[in-house]
Design a protein around this motif. Structure first.
Motif, PDB file in Angstrom:
ATOM      1  N   VAL A   3      32.649 -66.060 -68.215  1.00 28.10           N
ATOM      2  CA  VAL A   3      31.314 -66.184 -68.795  1.00 28.10           C
ATOM      3  C   VAL A   3      30.797 -64.786 -69.107  1.00 28.10           C
ATOM      4  N   LYS A   4      29.893 -64.712 -70.066  1.00 31.90           N
ATOM      5  CA  LYS A   4      29.292 -63.433 -70.433  1.00 31.90           C
ATOM      6  C   LYS A   4      27.854 -63.385 -69.922  1.00 31.90           C
ATOM      7  N   VAL A   5      27.494 -62.210 -69.401  1.00 31.85           N
ATOM      8  CA  VAL A   5      26.145 -62.000 -68.891  1.00 31.85           C
ATOM      9  C   VAL A   5      25.627 -60.700 -69.486  1.00 31.85           C
ATOM     10  N   ASN A   6      24.474 -60.779 -70.143  1.00 30.31           N
ATOM     11  CA  ASN A   6      23.874 -59.622 -70.796  1.00 30.31           C
ATOM     12  C   ASN A   6      23.091 -58.803 -69.775  1.00 30.31           C
ATOM     13  N   GLY A   7      23.500 -57.549 -69.569  1.00 32.16           N
ATOM     14  CA  GLY A   7      22.850 -56.672 -68.601  1.00 32.16           C
ATOM     15  C   GLY A   7      21.792 -55.767 -69.204  1.00 32.16           C
ATOM     16  N   LYS A   8      21.357 -56.062 -70.420  1.00 31.28           N
ATOM     17  CA  LYS A   8      20.413 -55.194 -71.131  1.00 31.28           C
ATOM     18  C   LYS A   8      19.127 -54.939 -70.333  1.00 31.28           C
ATOM     19  N   LYS A   9      18.642 -55.968 -69.657  1.00 30.80           N
ATOM     20  CA  LYS A   9      17.391 -55.845 -68.905  1.00 30.80           C
ATOM     21  C   LYS A   9      17.474 -54.763 -67.818  1.00 30.80           C
ATOM     22  N   LEU A  10      18.697 -54.504 -67.338  1.00 32.12           N
ATOM     23  CA  LEU A  10      18.907 -53.487 -66.307  1.00 32.12           C
ATOM     24  C   LEU A  10      19.518 -52.215 -66.904  1.00 32.12           C
ATOM     25  N   HIS A  11      19.462 -52.099 -68.231  1.00 31.67           N
ATOM     26  CA  HIS A  11      20.010 -50.952 -68.957  1.00 31.67           C
ATOM     27  C   HIS A  11      21.519 -50.861 -68.765  1.00 31.67           C
ATOM     28  N   LEU A  12      22.165 -52.023 -68.742  1.00 28.47           N
ATOM     29  CA  LEU A  12      23.612 -52.113 -68.606  1.00 28.47           C
ATOM     30  C   LEU A  12      24.173 -52.833 -69.824  1.00 28.47           C
ATOM     31  N   THR A  13      25.460 -52.928 -69.885  1.00 31.15           N
ATOM     32  CA  THR A  13      26.158 -53.581 -70.985  1.00 31.15           C
ATOM     33  C   THR A  13      26.276 -55.084 -70.728  1.00 31.15           C
ATOM     34  N   THR A  14      26.960 -55.773 -71.601  1.00 25.33           N
ATOM     35  CA  THR A  14      27.283 -57.183 -71.376  1.00 25.33           C
ATOM     36  C   THR A  14      28.557 -57.232 -70.536  1.00 25.33           C
ATOM     37  N   PHE A  15      28.544 -58.105 -69.535  1.00 22.71           N
ATOM     38  CA  PHE A  15      29.679 -58.233 -68.630  1.00 22.71           C
ATOM     39  C   PHE A  15      30.367 -59.565 -68.855  1.00 22.71           C
ATOM     40  N   GLU A  16      31.681 -59.539 -68.710  1.00 21.48           N
ATOM     41  CA  GLU A  16      32.462 -60.766 -68.736  1.00 21.48           C
ATOM     42  C   GLU A  16      32.942 -61.005 -67.307  1.00 21.48           C
ATOM     43  N   VAL A  17      32.538 -62.134 -66.749  1.00 20.09           N
ATOM     44  CA  VAL A  17      32.853 -62.451 -65.355  1.00 20.09           C
ATOM     45  C   VAL A  17      33.757 -63.677 -65.338  1.00 20.09           C
ATOM     46  N   SER A  18      34.903 -63.537 -64.696  1.00 22.92           N
ATOM     47  CA  SER A  18      35.816 -64.683 -64.630  1.00 22.92           C
ATOM     48  C   SER A  18      35.296 -65.692 -63.604  1.00 22.92           C
ATOM     49  N   THR A  19      35.576 -66.949 -63.866  1.00 21.80           N
ATOM     50  CA  THR A  19      35.104 -68.018 -62.988  1.00 21.80           C
ATOM     51  C   THR A  19      36.211 -68.423 -62.011  1.00 21.80           C
ATOM     52  N   THR A  20      36.783 -67.421 -61.384  1.00 16.40           N
ATOM     53  CA  THR A  20      37.837 -67.655 -60.401  1.00 16.40           C
ATOM     54  C   THR A  20      37.233 -68.183 -59.101  1.00 16.40           C
ATOM     55  N   GLY A  21      38.087 -68.721 -58.266  1.00 14.04           N
ATOM     56  CA  GLY A  21      37.637 -69.176 -56.955  1.00 14.04           C
ATOM     57  C   GLY A  21      37.006 -68.051 -56.155  1.00 14.04           C
ATOM     58  N   ALA A  22      37.563 -66.841 -56.274  1.00 13.41           N
ATOM     59  CA  ALA A  22      37.019 -65.691 -55.547  1.00 13.41           C
ATOM     60  C   ALA A  22      35.593 -65.381 -55.995  1.00 13.41           C
ATOM     61  N   ASN A  23      35.338 -65.431 -57.306  1.00 10.73           N
ATOM     62  CA  ASN A  23      33.987 -65.145 -57.795  1.00 10.73           C
ATOM     63  C   ASN A  23      33.010 -66.281 -57.475  1.00 10.73           C
ATOM     64  N   ILE A  24      33.503 -67.507 -57.525  1.00 14.37           N
ATOM     65  CA  ILE A  24      32.645 -68.630 -57.132  1.00 14.37           C
ATOM     66  C   ILE A  24      32.252 -68.475 -55.666  1.00 14.37           C
ATOM     67  N   ARG A  25      33.220 -68.084 -54.837  1.00 18.62           N
ATOM     68  CA  ARG A  25      32.935 -67.863 -53.412  1.00 18.62           C
ATOM     69  C   ARG A  25      31.893 -66.756 -53.234  1.00 18.62           C
ATOM     70  N   LYS A  26      32.040 -65.652 -53.973  1.00 21.98           N
ATOM     71  CA  LYS A  26      31.072 -64.549 -53.894  1.00 21.98           C
ATOM     72  C   LYS A  26      29.668 -65.043 -54.231  1.00 21.98           C
ATOM     73  N   CYS A  27      29.567 -65.902 -55.232  1.00 18.71           N
ATOM     74  CA  CYS A  27      28.262 -66.449 -55.619  1.00 18.71           C
ATOM     75  C   CYS A  27      27.675 -67.322 -54.516  1.00 18.71           C
ATOM     76  N   LEU A  28      28.500 -68.172 -53.934  1.00 15.27           N
ATOM     77  CA  LEU A  28      28.017 -69.053 -52.867  1.00 15.27           C
ATOM     78  C   LEU A  28      27.639 -68.270 -51.617  1.00 15.27           C
ATOM     79  N   VAL A  29      28.431 -67.263 -51.273  1.00 16.62           N
ATOM     80  CA  VAL A  29      28.110 -66.418 -50.121  1.00 16.62           C
ATOM     81  C   VAL A  29      26.799 -65.673 -50.377  1.00 16.62           C
ATOM     82  N   ALA A  30      26.624 -65.178 -51.594  1.00 14.27           N
ATOM     83  CA  ALA A  30      25.380 -64.474 -51.932  1.00 14.27           C
ATOM     84  C   ALA A  30      24.181 -65.411 -51.821  1.00 14.27           C
TER      85      ALA A  30
END
Length: 117
Positions: A3-30
């Motif tokens: 998925v793509k996430v626009n970081g403009k609001k934080l003066h960052l670039t657009t990020f592409e984040v994979s929807t792997t199990g590891a990243n899903i876990r990071k989201c749930l832990v957060a």
């Protein structure tokens, strides 16, 4: 998939984040960590000094938790982390929530598009 996430609001670039199990876990832990800290903040007893100190510690932890979540999931450099830390905190919260929503498949933009059809 990613998925793509626009970081403009934080003066960052657009990020592409994979929807792997590891990243899903990071989201749930957060999300869990945010909820725990918010619970401590919400349960402050203003008549109890220790409770007030615990609430202040929790608020500091909350700020750190957002940065600790964003750094690895977006693979932020030290300069990018600094930009996050120097951004308005409500913008950081909104951005982190957007990352979580998109990675977990709860993208509100897609929901709004499907509602308007």
């Amino acid at each position: 998939m990613s998925v793509k996430v626009n970081g403009k609001k934080l003066h960052l670039t657009t990020f592409e984040v994979s929807t792997t199990g590891a990243n899903i876990r990071k989201c749930l832990v957060a999300q869990r960590d945010f909820a725990k800290v918010n619970q401590t903040i919400s349960n402050v007893d203003l008549e109890n000094d220790e409770s007030i100190i615990n609430s202040l510690d929790a608020q500091i932890q909350l700020i750190d938790t957002y940065t600790d979540f964003l750094k690895p999931i977006l693979k932020l450099s030290n300069d990018q982390v600094k930009k996050v830390e120097e951004s308005d905190f409500s913008d950081v919260v909104d951005f982190a929530n957007e990352v979580i929503e998109k990675v977990l498949g709860f993208d509100s933009d897609k929901s709004k598009e499907s509602e308007s059809k």
